[in-house]
Every structure is written in C-alpha cells, then in structure tokens.
Enzyme design. Structure first.
Site, PDB file in Angstrom:
ATOM      1  N   ASN A 243       7.033  16.465 -14.823  1.00 25.41           N
ATOM      2  CA  ASN A 243       7.507  16.406 -13.440  1.00 25.41           C
ATOM      3  C   ASN A 243       7.326  17.771 -12.761  1.00 25.41           C
ATOM      4  O   ASN A 243       6.895  17.861 -11.604  1.00 25.41           O
ATOM      5  CB  ASN A 243       8.987  16.026 -13.388  1.00 25.41           C
ATOM      6  CG  ASN A 243       9.261  14.628 -13.926  1.00 25.41           C
ATOM      7  OD1 ASN A 243       8.359  13.800 -14.024  1.00 25.41           O
ATOM      8  ND2 ASN A 243      10.508  14.359 -14.281  1.00 25.41           N
TER       9      ASN A 243
ATOM     10  N   ASN B  52      21.470  23.374 -13.421  1.00 25.94           N
ATOM     11  CA  ASN B  52      22.306  22.657 -12.453  1.00 25.94           C
ATOM     12  C   ASN B  52      23.760  22.881 -12.871  1.00 25.94           C
ATOM     13  O   ASN B  52      24.033  23.617 -13.821  1.00 25.94           O
ATOM     14  CB  ASN B  52      21.917  21.175 -12.337  1.00 25.94           C
ATOM     15  CG  ASN B  52      22.221  20.386 -13.606  1.00 25.94           C
ATOM     16  OD1 ASN B  52      22.970  20.836 -14.474  1.00 25.94           O
ATOM     17  ND2 ASN B  52      21.640  19.214 -13.722  1.00 25.94           N
TER      18      ASN B  52
ATOM     19  N   ASP C 192      13.557  19.038 -11.164  1.00 24.72           N
ATOM     20  CA  ASP C 192      12.180  19.362 -11.560  1.00 24.72           C
ATOM     21  C   ASP C 192      11.345  19.709 -10.329  1.00 24.72           C
ATOM     22  O   ASP C 192      10.515  20.621 -10.357  1.00 24.72           O
ATOM     23  CB  ASP C 192      11.542  18.176 -12.293  1.00 24.72           C
ATOM     24  CG  ASP C 192      12.334  17.776 -13.529  1.00 24.72           C
ATOM     25  OD1 ASP C 192      12.959  18.670 -14.134  1.00 24.72           O
ATOM     26  OD2 ASP C 192      12.344  16.582 -13.865  1.00 24.72           O
TER      27      ASP C 192
HETATM   28  O1  RIB Z   1      14.446  15.273 -14.979  1.00 22.70           O
HETATM   29  C1  RIB Z   1      14.087  13.914 -14.976  1.00 22.70           C
HETATM   30  C2  RIB Z   1      13.429  13.560 -16.264  1.00 22.70           C
HETATM   31  O2  RIB Z   1      14.348  13.664 -17.320  1.00 22.70           O
HETATM   32  C3  RIB Z   1      12.923  12.139 -16.335  1.00 22.70           C
HETATM   33  O3  RIB Z   1      11.611  11.990 -15.830  1.00 22.70           O
HETATM   34  C4  RIB Z   1      13.060  11.789 -17.809  1.00 22.70           C
HETATM   35  O4  RIB Z   1      11.842  11.611 -18.450  1.00 22.70           O
HETATM   36  C5  RIB Z   1      13.847  12.930 -18.418  1.00 22.70           C
HETATM   37  O5  RIB Z   1      13.054  13.795 -19.117  1.00 22.70           O
END
Ligand code: RIB
Length: 320
Positions: free
Chosen positions: A42, A181, A266
């Site tokens: 991400n 966070n 992310d």
């Molecule tokens: O931060 C979100 C992510 O946390 C998701 O995409 C999931 O895969 C976990 O890793």
C-alpha cells in the site's frame, strides 16, 4: 536511482463490508471483495502514485497472489523484487463498517520469511533517498533495511504498524522518522517507557504533554503521530526541526467523505516519502500537509492499494 524504497509486506486482502463490525460470537452478512494490500505494498503504491520512482522489496509465495502483486506493481511503475517463499503469499481478512472503520486479521504467510540476507543483498536500498518500512515483516529484515539506507544517507522512516510487542530501542534508533497511529503509540509507550495510557487518553493530551512523551520515546528523531479524525501531531528533536519553525505542532484532518479508512495510514506514509524526495529542502510541515491531503482522499474510496489517489487527483481536489 531508486528514490523511494519500501521494504515490507504484500497481502491479498479479503474484505467484507457490513453495517457494523461483528461482536465476538456474532455472525453477520457482508458484501465481499478482494484486492491488493499489505502495508508495504500500500505504501509503495501511494509513493508511486504520488509521483516518486519507487522500488519495493517483499517476500511472496509461488501462487496467484504473487502474480497479482507483480502485475499491479508493473501497472503502477513500481520495481518489485521478491524473495520467493515456500509459504503462501500473505493474506488479510478485513471487516469494514458503514462509517469506514475496519478490523483486520493478517495471515503473514510469505511475509514472515523475508530475510536480512535477501534485504542486505539489495543495492537499490543504498541508492534510496527515502527508505520506508513497517512491522508486518521480520524485525531483523526491517532493521537491516533501515541500517543500510541510513548508512548511505537516506532518510529512514519506520511506520511501527501493526503494534508489535517485539520492538527494541535499538530498532527505533535506526529510524529518522517514526510514524505511529494512536494505538501504536500507546503500545510503544507501554513497551519502551512503561507508561500505560489508553488511546483515548493519548487523544486528550495537550501538545506539551504529547511532545514530552514523544521526546522520551524517540529522543533523536521526528515523531509523526496520526490521530485519524484528530489530524496529525508532529514532534521534532530540537536539534533537527527539518525546516519547521516549531518543535511540535498539529495539522487538522482534511475534510473527506469517508468510505473506507483501510490503508489511510499507509497512504500518509507513502505520500510523505514521495514528497520528501520531491522537495527535500521544503519545511517538513509542507510534506505533511500533502500527506494529510493524500490520506484523506484515499479514504473516499473502497480498498487498500487500489484506493491510493494519483498526484493529479490530489492537486485537483486541494490545489498544489
Ligand atoms: O494497513 C492496511 C493493510 O493492513 C491492509 O491492506 C492489510 O493487508 C493489512 O496489512
């Protein structure tokens, strides 16, 4: 030369949207979808879509999940290099409620096999301007990445997510910027300062008290505390304010029509990394303003990696 290097996880996310998150012992119906995720992927997607040349190191299985990762990375221009694992590609089960809040269970799978040997052999890490890592991979591999990048003069960002009871002072010392966070901050305070505070108590602290805690936890660097609807709190070491005028300050959350907060942290991390590369001499507050906007826009779409906006969309929405 790689500009942003991300070392971390890739997961195939399995998502159920339901009006309310299920209670223990409760069965609920929900709308199912699947897509790419993992905090590492991400963040790499966010960095790439925010305009940075991005390289991503991860561990994948020999399966369709790995093919998905490679296909999507190529589509976003991300240079993906994987350590091939006997374990299946990582997975995550995600519930999202009507307010866009989520609960996540991760099956680490191949992510748990990412090794310092693989990471340490990657020349691109020494070429990074910004290195970004999280805690969904083995800590020795993450420590190796942070060490290599920092030794080569990169800015090392550690997103201590998810909260992990194995973090050490030595690991935190390898990062220039730490981005928890509120629940991850609570966990770090408990583990490293033996200070027991709930997330609500953290949210209620004034700037002076938050800054004091941040300095005790992460004395040498910049701590960026993301507070969801409460915005972002920043605490710098007095010796390096990264171009800012103040040691600590807050940014309000940007307005958003929230659909799904999965991956919002992310988004913030990836966009911050991309912005630091784009304008290394700009005050840190300007990078954070961009990251804050980028993350807000990501919450208006469902999904994790696929929800990351492109730079032009952020500019169209908020201006340059
Ligand atoms: O931060 C979100 C992510 O946390 C998701 O995409 C999931 O895969 C976990 O890793």
């Amino acid at each position: 030369m790689a500009e942003v290097v991300v070392v971390g996880s890739f997961n195939v996310d399995h998502v159920w949207r339901c009006p309310q998150l299920p209670e223990p012992g409760e069965t609920r119906g929900g709308d199912y979808s699947t897509g790419p995720g993992g905090k590492g992927f991400n963040q790499a997607t966010a960095a790439a879509r925010a305009g940075a040349k991005t390289t991503f190191f991860c561990a994948l299985g020999a399966d369709t999940g790995a093919q998905l990762a490679r296909t999507l990375a190529a589509a976003d221009g991300i240079a993906l290099h994987d350590q091939c694992s006997d374990a299946p590609t990582g997975t995550a089960g995600i519930f999202v409620d009507a307010q866009g809040r989520n609960s996540i269970v991760m099956g680490a799978g191949a992510n748990a096999t990412l090794s310092p040997g693989f990471v340490g052999g990657q020349r691109a890490i020494a070429d990074a301007q910004v290195l970004l890592a999280q805690l969904e991979s083995p800590l020795d591999a993450i420590a190796c990445a942070l060490t290599l990048a920092r030794a080569a003069g990169a800015v090392a960002i550690l997103n201590p997510a998810p909260a992990d009871a194995r973090t050490t002072p030595g690991l935190l010392a390898l990062a220039d910027i730490l981005t928890p966070n509120e629940s991850e901050f609570v966990a770090l305070l408990a583990r490293h300062l033996d200070t027991q505070l709930g997330a609500a108590a953290v949210t209620g602290l004034d700037d002076a008290n938050l800054h004091a805690l941040a300095r005790r936890l992460f004395s040498h660097g910049t701590l960026v505390l993301t507070l969801g609807a409460g915005g972002i709190f920043v605490s710098h070491a007095a010796s390096n304010r990264r171009g800012d005028a103040a040691d600590c300050y807050r940014l309000a959350a940007e307005p958003a029509q929230v659909v799904d907060t999965t991956g919002a942290g992310d988004a913030c991390n990836g966009a911050l990394a991309a912005s630091l590369v784009d304008r290394p001499d700009a005050p840190f507050a300007e990078h954070l303003r961009f990251a804050n906007r980028y993350a807000a826009l990501s919450t208006e779409r469902a999904g994790a990696a696929i929800a990351m906006p492109r730079l032009a969309e952020v500019v169209a929405r908020f201006g340059a």
